[in-house]
Design a protein around this motif. Structure first.
Motif, PDB file in Angstrom:
ATOM      1  N   GLU A  25       1.010  -1.286  -0.215  1.00 65.58           N
ATOM      2  CA  GLU A  25       0.466  -0.132  -0.090  1.00 65.58           C
ATOM      3  C   GLU A  25       1.225   1.146   0.170  1.00 65.58           C
ATOM      4  O   GLU A  25       1.700   1.623   1.070  1.00 65.58           O
ATOM      5  CB  GLU A  25      -1.010   0.069   1.309  1.00 65.58           C
ATOM      6  CG  GLU A  25      -1.961   0.743   1.011  1.00 65.58           C
ATOM      7  CD  GLU A  25      -2.846   0.744   2.798  1.00 65.58           C
ATOM      8  OE1 GLU A  25      -2.867  -0.625   2.598  1.00 65.58           O
ATOM      9  OE2 GLU A  25      -3.258   1.592   3.068  1.00 65.58           O
ATOM     10  N   VAL A  26       1.656   1.756  -0.710  1.00 66.38           N
ATOM     11  CA  VAL A  26       1.375   3.025  -0.861  1.00 66.38           C
ATOM     12  C   VAL A  26       1.307   4.885  -0.936  1.00 66.38           C
ATOM     13  O   VAL A  26      -0.154   4.952  -1.401  1.00 66.38           O
ATOM     14  CB  VAL A  26       2.136   3.436  -2.528  1.00 66.38           C
ATOM     15  CG1 VAL A  26       3.103   4.094  -3.103  1.00 66.38           C
ATOM     16  CG2 VAL A  26       3.695   2.229  -2.659  1.00 66.38           C
ATOM     17  N   ILE A  27       1.588   5.059  -0.370  1.00 67.66           N
ATOM     18  CA  ILE A  27       1.196   6.704   0.384  1.00 67.66           C
ATOM     19  C   ILE A  27       2.771   7.286  -0.120  1.00 67.66           C
ATOM     20  O   ILE A  27       4.096   7.445  -0.179  1.00 67.66           O
ATOM     21  CB  ILE A  27       1.452   6.875   1.681  1.00 67.66           C
ATOM     22  CG1 ILE A  27       0.469   5.374   2.636  1.00 67.66           C
ATOM     23  CG2 ILE A  27       1.052   8.077   2.233  1.00 67.66           C
ATOM     24  CD1 ILE A  27       1.297   5.993   3.685  1.00 67.66           C
ATOM     25  N   ILE A  28       2.376   8.598  -1.461  1.00 66.00           N
ATOM     26  CA  ILE A  28       3.038   9.851  -1.895  1.00 66.00           C
ATOM     27  C   ILE A  28       3.233  10.416  -1.239  1.00 66.00           C
ATOM     28  O   ILE A  28       2.117  11.280  -0.598  1.00 66.00           O
ATOM     29  CB  ILE A  28       2.595   9.980  -3.348  1.00 66.00           C
ATOM     30  CG1 ILE A  28       2.528   8.850  -4.322  1.00 66.00           C
ATOM     31  CG2 ILE A  28       3.581  10.993  -3.761  1.00 66.00           C
ATOM     32  CD1 ILE A  28       3.795   8.400  -4.731  1.00 66.00           C
ATOM     33  N   GLY A  29       4.774  10.783   0.050  1.00 68.14           N
ATOM     34  CA  GLY A  29       4.423  11.836   0.687  1.00 68.14           C
ATOM     35  C   GLY A  29       4.712  13.101  -0.659  1.00 68.14           C
ATOM     36  O   GLY A  29       6.041  12.782  -1.098  1.00 68.14           O
TER      37      GLY A  29
END
Ligand SMILES: NC(=O)c1ccc[n+]([C@@H]2O[C@H](COP(=O)([O-])OP(=O)(O)OC[C@H]3O[C@@H](n4cnc5c(N)ncnc54)[C@H](OP(=O)(O)O)[C@@H]3O)[C@@H](O)[C@H]2O)c1
Length: 208
Positions: A25-29
């Motif tokens: 699960e990827v979160i772009i910061g």
């Protein structure tokens, strides 16, 4: 696993986020949450957030910032405390047509560890050119992981293995991060001087 990519709007961050999103699960910061959402929109299953929210929400953070920007980690120590942090940051400078490693001593990953004293910091992906990550199938590449404990190495290796064809190799404690990061300008110079496509690391043994 929930993986935040700090600087995921950039070239390298975006490419690694896309590959990691196949199994994580990827979160772009991003410094700008709107830019993060826009970048996340192009990656199936990803979402965007500012650096602090991305760091707070993840299990593992990947730092994909230019070296000049790693000071951004300073405010993230609490959110990343107790977590694994992978640094792909490479300090580079140009000199007479060659790329050079920009630090006299130490490494970007060690600086990151000083800014994030509660985190387990490891090098990863420093020697993979973005062009190779953009291929649908990534070539067989060795990912050199320098970090202080075997346990942290195993955690980092598990993240690396979520991208098919990438083989993690333990490079020793974080004090070896400079050796890992120094390979990037060497690879970039080799490709340019020998007029090849992008080069990366793949070690051979007697077994092949
Ligand atoms: N490109 C490659 O092939 C490659 C390969 C291996 C390693 N690396 C290393 O990976 C890191 C990222 O490289 P990149 O080429 O992807 O970098 P990049 O595209 O220039 O920048 C990555 C992101 O960093 C964020 N950022 C935060 N503070 C910044 C500042 N002061 N100035 C500029 N950007 C800032 C920006 O995101 P927001 O503005 O959205 O926050 C930007 O999108 C570098 O350390 C590089 O040496 C690159």
């Amino acid at each position: 696993m929930k993986v935040a990519v700090i600087g995921g709007t950039g070239k390298m961050g975006g490419a690694i986020a896309r590959k990691l999103s196949e199994k994580n699960e990827v979160i772009i910061g991003s410094r700008d949450p709107e830019r993060a959402k826009l970048a996340a929109g192009g990656i199936p299953g990803a979402r965007g957030a500012d650096y602090a929210a991305a760091a707070g929400d993840c299990d593992v953070a990947v730092f994909a910032l230019p070296y000049s920007a790693i000071g951004a980690a300073e405010g993230l120590g609490g959110a990343l405390s107790g977590k694994l942090v992978l640094s792909m940051v490479v300090p580079l400078r140009r000199e007479g047509g060659m790329l050079r490693y920009a630090l006299e001593r130490g490494s970007a990953a060690e600086e990151l560890a000083r800014l994030l004293p509660g985190s387990r910091v490891a090098t990863a992906f420093n020697n993979v050119p973005v062009a190779m990550l953009l291929e649908e199938e990534v070539a067989a590449i060795d990912i050199l992981v320098a970090t202080d404990t075997r346990e942290a190495y195993e955690e980092a290796a598990a993240v690396v293995r979520t991208i098919p064809n990438l083989r993690p190799l333990y490079a020793g404690p974080l004090s070896e991060a400079g050796a890992v990061e120094r390979m990037t300008p060497l690879l970039l110079n080799l490709a340019k001087l020998n007029e090849t496509k992008s080069l990366s690391t793949r070690f051979v043994s007697e077994e092949g």
